[in-house]
Structure formats: C-alpha cells, structure tokens
Design an enzyme around this catalytic site. Structure first.
Site, mmCIF file in Angstrom:
data_model
loop_
_atom_site.group_PDB
_atom_site.id
_atom_site.type_symbol
_atom_site.label_atom_id
_atom_site.label_comp_id
_atom_site.label_asym_id
_atom_site.label_seq_id
_atom_site.Cartn_x
_atom_site.Cartn_y
_atom_site.Cartn_z
ATOM 1 N N ASP A 82 -26.060 13.342 5.680
ATOM 2 C CA ASP A 82 -26.643 12.700 6.701
ATOM 3 C C ASP A 82 -25.494 12.024 7.512
ATOM 4 O OD1 ASP A 82 -28.953 13.909 5.918
ATOM 5 O OD2 ASP A 82 -29.507 11.926 5.026
ATOM 6 N N LYS A 107 -23.126 15.849 10.457
ATOM 7 C CA LYS A 107 -22.276 16.858 10.586
ATOM 8 C C LYS A 107 -22.884 17.907 11.619
ATOM 9 C CE LYS A 107 -23.786 17.748 6.227
ATOM 10 N NZ LYS A 107 -24.187 15.832 5.831
ATOM 11 N N GLY A 121 -30.611 18.820 6.218
ATOM 12 C CA GLY A 121 -31.367 18.515 7.781
ATOM 13 C C GLY A 121 -30.006 18.191 8.636
ATOM 14 N N HIS A 122 -29.717 19.158 9.604
ATOM 15 C CA HIS A 122 -28.816 18.745 10.367
ATOM 16 C C HIS A 122 -29.428 18.740 11.749
ATOM 17 C CE1 HIS A 122 -25.680 20.822 7.283
ATOM 18 N NE2 HIS A 122 -26.263 19.693 6.994
ATOM 19 N N GLN A 136 -25.028 18.454 2.622
ATOM 20 C CA GLN A 136 -24.924 17.354 1.810
ATOM 21 C C GLN A 136 -23.722 16.517 1.921
ATOM 22 O OE1 GLN A 136 -26.149 20.670 0.234
ATOM 23 N NE2 GLN A 136 -27.890 19.877 1.293
HETATM 24 P P1 GDP Z 1 -26.351 15.552 8.919
HETATM 25 O O1 GDP Z 1 -27.272 16.050 7.875
HETATM 26 O O2 GDP Z 1 -24.902 15.075 8.644
HETATM 27 O O3 GDP Z 1 -26.092 16.820 10.012
HETATM 28 O O4 GDP Z 1 -27.067 14.384 9.807
HETATM 29 P P2 GDP Z 1 -28.408 14.164 9.893
HETATM 30 O O5 GDP Z 1 -28.886 14.987 11.165
HETATM 31 O O6 GDP Z 1 -29.476 14.408 8.749
HETATM 32 O O7 GDP Z 1 -28.433 12.475 10.450
HETATM 33 C C1 GDP Z 1 -27.562 12.084 11.350
HETATM 34 C C2 GDP Z 1 -28.622 11.316 12.286
HETATM 35 O O8 GDP Z 1 -27.931 10.528 13.030
HETATM 36 C C3 GDP Z 1 -29.216 12.190 13.273
HETATM 37 O O9 GDP Z 1 -30.519 11.820 13.531
HETATM 38 C C4 GDP Z 1 -28.414 12.276 14.467
HETATM 39 O O10 GDP Z 1 -29.139 12.487 15.533
HETATM 40 C C5 GDP Z 1 -27.823 10.996 14.568
HETATM 41 N N1 GDP Z 1 -26.612 10.925 15.172
HETATM 42 C C6 GDP Z 1 -25.489 11.591 14.956
HETATM 43 N N2 GDP Z 1 -24.265 10.839 15.367
HETATM 44 C C7 GDP Z 1 -24.893 9.966 15.919
HETATM 45 C C8 GDP Z 1 -23.997 8.660 16.399
HETATM 46 O O11 GDP Z 1 -22.882 8.774 16.849
HETATM 47 N N3 GDP Z 1 -24.785 7.435 16.965
HETATM 48 C C9 GDP Z 1 -26.103 7.755 16.584
HETATM 49 N N4 GDP Z 1 -26.703 6.586 17.094
HETATM 50 N N5 GDP Z 1 -26.760 8.670 16.219
HETATM 51 C C10 GDP Z 1 -26.094 9.735 15.614
HETATM 52 P P1 IMO Z 2 -27.664 16.944 4.517
HETATM 53 O O1 IMO Z 2 -26.964 18.338 4.731
HETATM 54 C C1 IMO Z 2 -28.698 13.652 2.074
HETATM 55 C C2 IMO Z 2 -29.934 14.436 -1.964
HETATM 56 C C3 IMO Z 2 -31.567 14.129 -2.260
HETATM 57 C C4 IMO Z 2 -31.171 13.950 -3.698
HETATM 58 C C5 IMO Z 2 -30.215 14.483 -4.236
HETATM 59 C C6 IMO Z 2 -30.502 15.805 -4.997
HETATM 60 O O2 IMO Z 2 -28.653 16.871 5.607
HETATM 61 O O3 IMO Z 2 -26.611 15.988 4.664
HETATM 62 P P2 IMO Z 2 -31.731 18.394 -4.072
HETATM 63 O O4 IMO Z 2 -32.897 18.431 -3.111
HETATM 64 O O5 IMO Z 2 -30.400 18.803 -3.583
HETATM 65 O O6 IMO Z 2 -32.052 18.622 -5.326
HETATM 66 O O7 IMO Z 2 -31.476 16.878 -3.996
HETATM 67 O O8 IMO Z 2 -29.241 14.955 -2.937
HETATM 68 N N1 IMO Z 2 -29.916 15.293 -0.822
HETATM 69 C C7 IMO Z 2 -29.402 14.897 0.400
HETATM 70 N N2 IMO Z 2 -29.163 13.656 0.728
HETATM 71 N N3 IMO Z 2 -28.376 14.654 3.035
HETATM 72 C C8 IMO Z 2 -28.749 15.977 2.504
HETATM 73 O O9 IMO Z 2 -28.233 17.026 2.995
HETATM 74 C C9 IMO Z 2 -29.182 16.138 1.319
HETATM 75 N N4 IMO Z 2 -29.326 17.228 0.494
HETATM 76 C C10 IMO Z 2 -29.822 16.617 -0.906
HETATM 77 O O10 IMO Z 2 -32.126 13.139 -1.624
HETATM 78 O O11 IMO Z 2 -31.049 12.425 -3.815
HETATM 79 MG MG MG Z 3 -29.167 15.701 7.040
#
Ligand code: GDP
Ligand code: IMO
Ligand code: MG
Length: 421
Positions: free
Chosen positions: A12, A15, A39-40, A221
């Site tokens: 998270d 990415k 979840g991107h 991840q």
């Molecule tokens: P990912 O899994 O690495 O793609 O990241 P996620 O989407 O799960 O979580 C990142 C969260 O931060 C999302 O809600 C994005 O919209 C938000 N986000 C990304 N870059 C920034 C930033 O620079 N500032 C803020 N405030 N939010 C951001």
């Molecule tokens: P993105 O791509 C954050 C965590 C889960 C759990 C562990 C194992 O959005 O960054 P799994 O479902 O793979 O068996 O879970 O890894 N986890 C993540 N945490 N971002 C993710 O993906 C994750 N994918 C798995 O919360 O602790």
């Molecule tokens: Mg994510």
C-alpha cells in the site's frame, strides 16, 4: 529494457498511482506476482478505481498490459474488475493480455484460506482471504490449474480432481460454509476468461524486448511481505522483490534496468505480524486519519507508524533499488515533529541490520527527530523546490541513509500530484 516498480514496505505504498503516472512512457505494464490480495488505487478523472489483478497501466491507450505467469488469478474477481474498467471506456480486448501459465484461484482455495486462518486463532496472518496461500501451495505442490488449462477439453475434470483434494483437506477443519454458489460464479467467470487474450507471456514479452520496447514490471504487496525475506510467517506467498520479476514474467536479468522503490513518508501495515515502528498512540491514529489508512481490498484499518530506515535499507539492498519515490508526503504536513527509525535496539544491542525474527517485544526503534513544517505546505507545492525546507531536509536524510536518490515526491492521491526532484 525492463524497469521494475515495487513497494519497499508492507504494501500500500501507492504503487498503483505511481505506475499510472509512469505508464505513458512504457509500451507494456506487466504484473509479475500476487493476485487479488492487492488493491492498487488510481484516480481517473477524479473517479477512484481500485485494481486487484489488472495492471495499473490499463487507462493508457498506447500501453498494453500483461498479467504475468507469476500472478495467481481469481476468475471471479477478475471478471468484476474487467466490468468496472470496461465501464470506464477501456477496451480490454485491445490492451490486456494474460499469460497462459498464470495460476488460477478456485473457490476451494478461498475456502481453505479462510479455514486455515480460522484454525490459527490469535496467531492468524491476517490474510486478505482471497485464496492466495492455497493457490501458490498448489502451484509449488504441482497440483495447480493454469489459465491456459481453461482452453483444454479436460478442464472440468481437472477442476473436479483438485476440488476433491481440497474437500478432503477442508474436512480436517471446522469449516461449515456452503460454497456451491461460489462455484457457479466461478464457472461463469471461466467462460468470460476464455474470451480474453490468453498468450504465451514469455514470448510475448521477450519479442517486444528484442524489438526495443520498454516494459514496466509492477509489483504487488511490499518487500517486507516477501515469502523469503519478509516477516515470516506473517508474509504473503510470493516473491515481491525484484528477483521475482524474472520468474514471474519469464525474462532474463540482463533486461532489467531501473528498480524504482516506492515508500511512504511514514509506514503502514495491514494484517498481523511485527511492525517495529508502529505507534499505538494518538500520533498513530492521526496518521491513520489524515492518511486515510484503510485497506483498498478489505477496508481494514491499517496500522501506522514512522518511517523505518532499517527495513528500507534492507529492502533496497534485496532489490537493488536505483531510485526512490516517496509518497504521502502531504500527510506529514499535519505534524510538528517527524521521526525516522535509524537503528533497532535488539536485546540492548544497537543494529542497523534486519534480525532473523522481528518480534515486537524484543525490538525497540532508535529514533531520529526532524522538525515539522507548516500546514499544507507539502500538499500545496507544485514543484519540488517549493517544498518546505524542513521537508527537504527529511528527504535528504532518507536519501543519505539509504544511499539511493529520491527522484519523485508524491503529495496527494491525484494523478498529477507528484513532484520530480
Ligand atoms: P498500492 O497498493 O501500493 O497501490 O497503494 P493503495 O492504493 O493500497 O494505497 C495507497 C493510498 O494512498 C490510496 O488511497 C491512494 O489513493 C493514496 N495515495 C497515493 N499517493 C498518495 C499521496 O502522495 N498522498 C496522499 N494523501 N494519498 C496518496
Ligand atoms: P498491495 O499490492 C498490504 C498482507 C495481508 C496479510 C498478508 C498475507 O495493495 O500493496 P495474503 O492475502 O497474501 O495471504 O495476506 O499480507 N497483504 C497486503 N498488505 N497491501 C497488499 O497488497 C497486501 N497483500 C497482502 O494483509 O497481512
Ligand atoms: Mg494496496
């Protein structure tokens, strides 16, 4: 050549947003591992989209997207995702390809994931329950079904065989849920999958590379969730570091050029497992509230803390990171003081190395304190130079510790809220 973009923390890191930002420069965006546990989040014309399996380059007309062999694909969630993306005007028949060696998550994988987590009780991993672990177990156990198999006449038979094996395993757990409805949705989604572009991913990519095309490999991840080097057993089941790119796409190391590591300006973790810089106090809550730290896949609150340079140094080393993107810098606008962990105190001894076992009890972070900056200063900056001096001092300190340059600072979730250094 292939550039790699991956998360350096516990996932998270932002990415999805960063891949979307870079995607226009590449011919292909390819996912190499993970599955619907990811979840991107992207913002397309102010509309929020969360991608789980589809690469984050899908909203760029001139970029094609590949789901690589290292991914595990759940046809059901994949179909929902395709519907959502198609509704936004994307022609997936033109710009999405799936490697035939990609493994499939079947309904009983999800059931096994759930049953196994329930049986672990308070020791549970905090899995997203998407069937990731069981699907990778069947892959390495040589029982799995692959996307290419859906085109074979004996797919149903092979599915039944695998299901029976899973039902035997499930009998050993206290698992009562009726999964028959999951199965009808699965077969409808398999029919949908058959209509998609199923290709030999390794030839698909290597031919493009030989023709001089540019590829961005999108990690899911984070490095601290890597099955080998993460906080085992609180990890996911795939190789999330740059080494996973070669096996997850079928490309040789010689093609890899830049390794772009994404880190938040602080740190989060969702699910169980050690997290040395976690803040259990009002500051941690403030980070969660201002950073809106709730899981993009499960909605769970993310655990929050300050940036961990020991862990980042370790993950930069593992992947050979050549440049950094620091996200969520705007969130730090709200703090009078900002901290970074520069060493661990392990049983009274200071170390800058990642220990074998990261258990919260034994490990205390050693903090470096930085002066904060004024309200919304980072969020409002339109250029790197406009950032407050205190923020730049913080960025420089991170670079110096890691010996890797920060090339971009992201200062908001929006598509163009990013500052090139
Ligand atoms: P990912 O899994 O690495 O793609 O990241 P996620 O989407 O799960 O979580 C990142 C969260 O931060 C999302 O809600 C994005 O919209 C938000 N986000 C990304 N870059 C920034 C930033 O620079 N500032 C803020 N405030 N939010 C951001
Ligand atoms: P993105 O791509 C954050 C965590 C889960 C759990 C562990 C194992 O959005 O960054 P799994 O479902 O793979 O068996 O879970 O890894 N986890 C993540 N945490 N971002 C993710 O993906 C994750 N994918 C798995 O919360 O602790
Ligand atoms: Mg994510």
């Amino acid at each position: 050549m292939v550039d790699v973009l991956l998360g350096l923390q516990w996932g998270d890191e932002g990415k999805g947003k960063i891949v979307d930002y870079f995607a226009g420069k590449y011919d292909v965006i390819a996912r190499f591992q993970g599955g619907p546990n990811a979840g991107h989040t992207l913002y397309i014309n102010d509309q929020k989209v969360v991608l789980h399996t589809i690469p984050s380059g899908v909203f760029h007309k001139n970029t094609v997207n590949l789901i690589g062999n290292g991914v595990v694909l759940d046809p059901v969630t994949f179909r929902h995702e395709c519907d959502e993306v198609t509704a936004l005007g994307v022609d997936l028949k033109k710009n999405l390809f799936i490697a035939e060696r990609t493994h499939i998550i079947v309904p009983t994988h999800r059931a096994l994931d759930k049953a196994s987590e329930m049986a672990k009780g308070h020791e549970k991993i905090g899995s997203t329950l998407k069937g990731i672990g069981p699907a990778y177990m069947d892959k390495t156990g040589r029982n799995g079904l692959r996307v290419g198999d859906v085109l074979q006449p004996d797919f149903k038979e092979r599915y039944e065989k695998l299901k029976q094996k899973h039902l035997h395993l499930l009998a050993g757990y206290d698992f009562q849920e009726d999964i028959s409805e999951w199965e009808s949705a699965f077969f409808a989604a398999v029919d949908f999958l058959r209509q998609m572009n199923i290709v030999n991913g390794e030839y698909f990519l290597n031919e493009k590379l030989k023709a001089g095309q540019q590829v961005l490999a999108e990690g899911a991840q984070g490095s601290m969730l890597d099955v080998d080097f993460g906080t085992y057993p609180f990890v996911t089941s795939s190789s999330t570091i740059s080494a996973g790119v070669c096996t997850g796409l079928g490309i040789a190391p010689k093609w890899i050029r830049e390794v772009i590591g994404v880190t938040k300006a602080y740190c989060t973790r969702v699910g169980s497992g050690p997290f040395p810089t976690e803040l259990h106090d009002a500051t941690g809550e403030k980070l969660r509230e201002i950073g809106r730290e709730f899981g993009a896949t499960t909605g769970r609150p993310r655990r929050c803390g300050w940036i961990d340079l020991v862990a980042l140094d370790y993950t930069c080393m593992l992947s050979g990171v050549t440049q950094l993107v620091m996200t969520k810098s705007d969130v730090l606008d709200a703090f009078d003081e900002v901290y970074a962990c520069t060493a661990y105190q392990v049983n009274g001894q200071q170390t800058r190395q990642m220990p074998f076992q990261l258990t919260n009890g034994d490990i205390k972070p050693v903090w470096e304190k930085y002066k904060g900056w004024s309200d919304e200063a980072a969020a409002k900056s339109k250029q790197y130079n406009e950032l407050p001096a205190e923020m730049k001092t913080f960025v420089t300190a991170v670079e110096a510790y890691l010996n890797v340059p920060v090339k971009y600072v992201s200062n908001g979730p929006g598509r163009d809220q990013i500052l090139e250094k």
